[in-house]
Design an enzyme around this catalytic site. Structure first.
Site, PDB file in Angstrom:
ATOM      1  N   LYS A 129      27.140  21.843  -7.244  1.00  0.00           N
ATOM      2  CA  LYS A 129      28.178  22.334  -8.149  1.00  0.00           C
ATOM      3  C   LYS A 129      29.458  21.557  -7.860  1.00  0.00           C
ATOM      4  CE  LYS A 129      30.788  26.459  -9.313  1.00  0.00           C
ATOM      5  NZ  LYS A 129      30.924  27.895  -9.124  1.00  0.00           N
TER       6      LYS A 129
ATOM      7  N   LYS B  70      25.492  21.336 -11.796  1.00  0.00           N
ATOM      8  CA  LYS B  70      26.514  21.926 -12.647  1.00  0.00           C
ATOM      9  C   LYS B  70      27.832  21.187 -12.497  1.00  0.00           C
ATOM     10  CE  LYS B  70      29.203  26.114 -12.907  1.00  0.00           C
ATOM     11  NZ  LYS B  70      29.543  27.351 -12.309  1.00  0.00           N
TER      12      LYS B  70
ATOM     13  N   CYS C  31      29.026  35.569  -6.258  1.00  0.00           N
ATOM     14  CA  CYS C  31      30.234  34.845  -5.848  1.00  0.00           C
ATOM     15  C   CYS C  31      31.349  35.866  -5.690  1.00  0.00           C
ATOM     16  CB  CYS C  31      30.623  33.792  -6.871  1.00  0.00           C
ATOM     17  SG  CYS C  31      31.687  32.518  -6.138  1.00  0.00           S
TER      18      CYS C  31
ATOM     19  N   TYR D 249      25.535  28.636 -23.172  1.00  0.00           N
ATOM     20  CA  TYR D 249      26.138  29.617 -24.091  1.00  0.00           C
ATOM     21  C   TYR D 249      25.610  29.416 -25.510  1.00  0.00           C
ATOM     22  CZ  TYR D 249      29.165  30.101 -20.067  1.00  0.00           C
ATOM     23  OH  TYR D 249      29.609  30.305 -18.785  1.00  0.00           O
TER      24      TYR D 249
HETATM   25  C1  PBG Z   1      31.982  31.016  -9.936  1.00  0.00           C
HETATM   26  C2  PBG Z   1      31.465  30.304 -11.120  1.00  0.00           C
HETATM   27  C3  PBG Z   1      32.117  29.391 -11.973  1.00  0.00           C
HETATM   28  C4  PBG Z   1      31.230  29.117 -13.022  1.00  0.00           C
HETATM   29  C5  PBG Z   1      30.055  29.816 -12.752  1.00  0.00           C
HETATM   30  N1  PBG Z   1      30.207  30.523 -11.564  1.00  0.00           N
HETATM   31  C6  PBG Z   1      33.503  28.854 -12.018  1.00  0.00           C
HETATM   32  C7  PBG Z   1      34.201  28.283 -10.882  1.00  0.00           C
HETATM   33  O1  PBG Z   1      33.625  27.737  -9.954  1.00  0.00           O
HETATM   34  O2  PBG Z   1      35.421  28.409 -10.930  1.00  0.00           O
HETATM   35  C8  PBG Z   1      31.523  28.254 -14.201  1.00  0.00           C
HETATM   36  C9  PBG Z   1      30.685  28.479 -15.410  1.00  0.00           C
HETATM   37  C10 PBG Z   1      31.207  27.897 -16.674  1.00  0.00           C
HETATM   38  O3  PBG Z   1      32.249  27.194 -16.710  1.00  0.00           O
HETATM   39  O4  PBG Z   1      30.558  28.130 -17.695  1.00  0.00           O
HETATM   40  N2  PBG Z   1      31.933  30.406  -8.741  1.00  0.00           N
END
Ligand code: PBG
Length: 350
Positions: free
Chosen positions: A215, A268, A136, A334
């Protein structure tokens, strides 16, 4: 009213009603025998944060119990070795660059944080750990968006097709460093196809794709954005991440990623989206599904336990079990190490 005939055929009322279901709950071993869901560290993936230029591990106040690691550190190796000893075999790496810029150039640099960490882990531990790398831009760009903002007559938009070129570049450089799977998390259209084509054309046919297919634009990412300093500097992510009101759209996203070449798909966050996990699993039972038990969900468990009114280990294991029960094959969490420790002690609360 009489029962509909179809229902009668599926669920006939038994002639001798099983009227004492408690018999199956009296003995812990009987409960184990009839349990429908298993929880095992081999299904966990542990997220790990690394940063370029960091001198020593840095504790993360928003993710209690976690640290950010220097890319080539003994502590990073110790963490992975400890997890593997407990049966956790998958690791998802996130990187923080030493400097951020508009394009997020360190995300595809051979000396980017994840690239360096993977090389080091491979040199110390070989190919035993299964390494997933997030792909990302939000942690690498000075604007904090997962793609490139560009002005248009409709206002500032994220440029989908320029962005996926960068994801493809990063994926190739992560494959060169030794990633087993790349995990694009930006929710850009066509990201899986662009990455698959780039990997194949550079000879990385064996490197897989775990796509963050469904997501959601969620407030549960707060602690993660604090760790990564990746909150968008303007606007929000609602033009690319999914609307929390939608369930069936997740099935469409998963099917599209499958058609583009994803090996595994992800839902997610997990806890507020158990129905989505279940819907995706029922629609595509043969597709490996990962669920991301995200940072805000983790922090809620920690914070509630700190208040003293819930038992930390019990709710942790209940949460993880619920994600498996909903249909997830893999849980990115986690809690991976502490849950594996409890499972090793045989401390299942059920
Ligand atoms: C990046 C990304 C995010 C998470 C994983 N990859 C955050 C977002 O979209 O801002 C979140 C993971 C978490 O909250 O544990 N795109």
């Amino acid at each position: 009213m009489s029962r509909p005939r179809q229902l009668e055929a599926l669920h006939p009322i038994p002639a001798f009603p099983l009227n004492r279901p408690r018999r199956l709950r009296l003995h812990p071993h009987v409960r184990d025998l009839v349990s429908e869901t298993s929880l095992d560290p081999s299904h966990f993936i542990l997220p790990i944060f690394v940063e370029n230029g960091l001198k020593s591990p840095k504790p993360l106040p928003s993710l209690p119990g976690h640290m950010k690691y220097p890319t080539e550190s003994a502590e990073l190796i110790k963490l992975i070795a400890r997890a593997m000893e407990l049966g956790v075999k998958g690791f998802l790496l996130f990187g923080t660059p030493s400097t951020k810029d508009f394009k997020g150039t360190q995300s595809w640099s051979p000396t980017g944080p994840i690239q360096r960490a993977i090389r080091f882990v491979r040199s110390e531990l070989g190919w035993e750990p299964v390494i997933f790398s997030d792909v990302c831009l939000c942690g690498y760009t000075d604007h904090g968006h997962c793609g490139y903002p560009k002005s248009s007559p409709r206002g500032v938009m994220i440029d989908n097709d320029e962005t996926i070129k960068a994801y493809a570049e990063s994926s190739v450089s992560l494959a060169e460093a030794g990633a087993d799977f790349v995990a694009p998390s930006g929710m850009m259209d066509g990201q899986v196809k662009a990455i698959r084509e780039a990997l194949d054309s550079r000879g990385f046919t064996e490197v897989g794709i775990l796509s963050y297919s469904a997501k959601y634009a969620s407030a549960f990412y707060g602690p993660f954005r604090d760790v990564m300093d990746s909150a968008p500097r303007f606007g929000d992510r609602r033009s690319y991440q999914m609307d929390p009101r939608n369930r069936m759209e997740a099935v469409k996203e998963v099917l599209m990623d499958l058609a583009e070449g994803a090996d595994m798909v992800m839902v997610k966050p997990a806890l507020s989206y158990l129905d989505v996990i279940s819907e995706v699993k029922r629609s595509l039972p043969w597709m490996p599904i990962a669920a991301y038990n995200v940072s805000g969900e983790y922090l809620m468990v920690k914070a509630a336990a700190e208040k003293g009114y819930v038992d930390h280990d019990l709710i942790m294991l209940e949460v993880l079990t619920s994600i498996r029960r909903a249909g997830a094959d893999i849980i990115i969490t986690y809690h991976a190490i502490e849950a594996a420790e409890k499972l090793r002690e045989g401390k299942l609360p059920f």
